[in-house]
Design a protein around this motif. Structure first.
Motif, short mmCIF file in Angstrom:
data_model
loop_
_atom_site.label_atom_id
_atom_site.label_comp_id
_atom_site.label_asym_id
_atom_site.label_seq_id
_atom_site.Cartn_x
_atom_site.Cartn_y
_atom_site.Cartn_z
N LEU A 1 0.84 -1.20 0.00
CA LEU A 1 0.00 0.00 0.00
C LEU A 1 0.87 1.25 0.00
O LEU A 1 0.63 2.18 -0.78
N GLU A 2 1.87 1.29 0.88
CA GLU A 2 2.74 2.47 0.96
C GLU A 2 3.42 2.75 -0.37
O GLU A 2 3.49 3.90 -0.81
N ALA B 1 2.42 1.80 -3.45
CA ALA B 1 1.41 2.24 -4.43
C ALA B 1 0.98 3.67 -4.15
O ALA B 1 0.79 4.47 -5.07
N HIS B 2 0.84 4.01 -2.87
CA HIS B 2 0.43 5.36 -2.49
C HIS B 2 1.50 6.38 -2.89
O HIS B 2 1.16 7.46 -3.41
N TRP C 1 -2.81 4.14 -10.07
CA TRP C 1 -2.23 3.81 -8.76
C TRP C 1 -3.27 3.96 -7.66
O TRP C 1 -3.28 3.20 -6.69
N CYS D 1 -4.32 1.27 -4.79
CA CYS D 1 -4.37 1.59 -3.35
C CYS D 1 -5.70 1.17 -2.73
O CYS D 1 -5.74 0.71 -1.57
N TYR E 1 -9.20 8.37 -0.89
CA TYR E 1 -8.98 8.31 -2.33
C TYR E 1 -10.11 8.94 -3.12
O TYR E 1 -9.91 9.34 -4.27
#
Length: 174
Positions: free
Chosen positions: A109-110, A112-113, A131, A135, A149
């Motif tokens: 996650l980190e 992709a974020h 992206w 996430c 998001y």
């Protein structure tokens, strides 16, 4: 509440936390006396609390606090310019405790974020949207990433329809 035939209501609050020096104590004069807290870091904490509504995060923290809680699950929310400051500040959302921090999916996650934020700041709207969808795979009722998001999706859509001017530096003006 449910036992009395009423449905429970979920209430979300916003908390802003910042770490730094401040002046605390009884301040004022005989005419106006107040126990208060003053300082730039206090002002930033107040601004962070206000940003909890913008990013729909329960707890928004400043950069110094994010460094101090590396054992917790923290995600960069944005680079913002708050009222009264010219230099932008990185702000972070507290997603969860050390259990979430140790989870297998958090590093993915980190990453992709970070990619989503980099594409967003580089005005690569389609890439940022791709992206963002990646996430969202990590959304849970606890992290509530879908609401964060949704904010970025709305911005990306708006910027794609009406591109920001050349002076736009990827910084959100709070």
């Amino acid at each position: 509440a449910e036992a009395a035939g009423r449905q429970a209501v979920t209430v979300h609050i916003g908390i802003g936390i910042n770490t730094g020096e401040c002046c605390v104590g009884n301040l004022g004069s005989d005419q106006c006396f107040n126990y208060s807290v003053l300082g730039d870091d206090v002002n930033l904490a107040s601004r962070l609390e206000g940003q909890s509504k913008v990013y729909r995060m329960d707890i928004v923290i400043g950069p110094t606090t994010a460094e101090a809680v590396q054992d917790l699950a923290v995600l960069e929310l944005d680079l913002i310019r708050v009222k009264g400051k010219t230099k932008p500040t990185r702000i972070y959302g507290l997603l969860g405790d050390d259990t979430l921090k140790a989870s297998d999916g958090l590093p993915t996650l980190e990453a992709a974020h970070r990619q989503m934020l980099a594409a967003y700041r580089a005005r690569q709207w389609d890439e940022a949207r791709r992206w963002l969808e990646e996430c969202l795979r990590f959304d849970t009722p606890t992290t509530r990433l879908r609401v964060l998001y949704a904010v970025y999706r709305q911005r990306i859509d708006a910027y794609q329809a009406n591109p920001p001017g050349e002076e736009w530096d990827g910084v959100f003006v709070a």
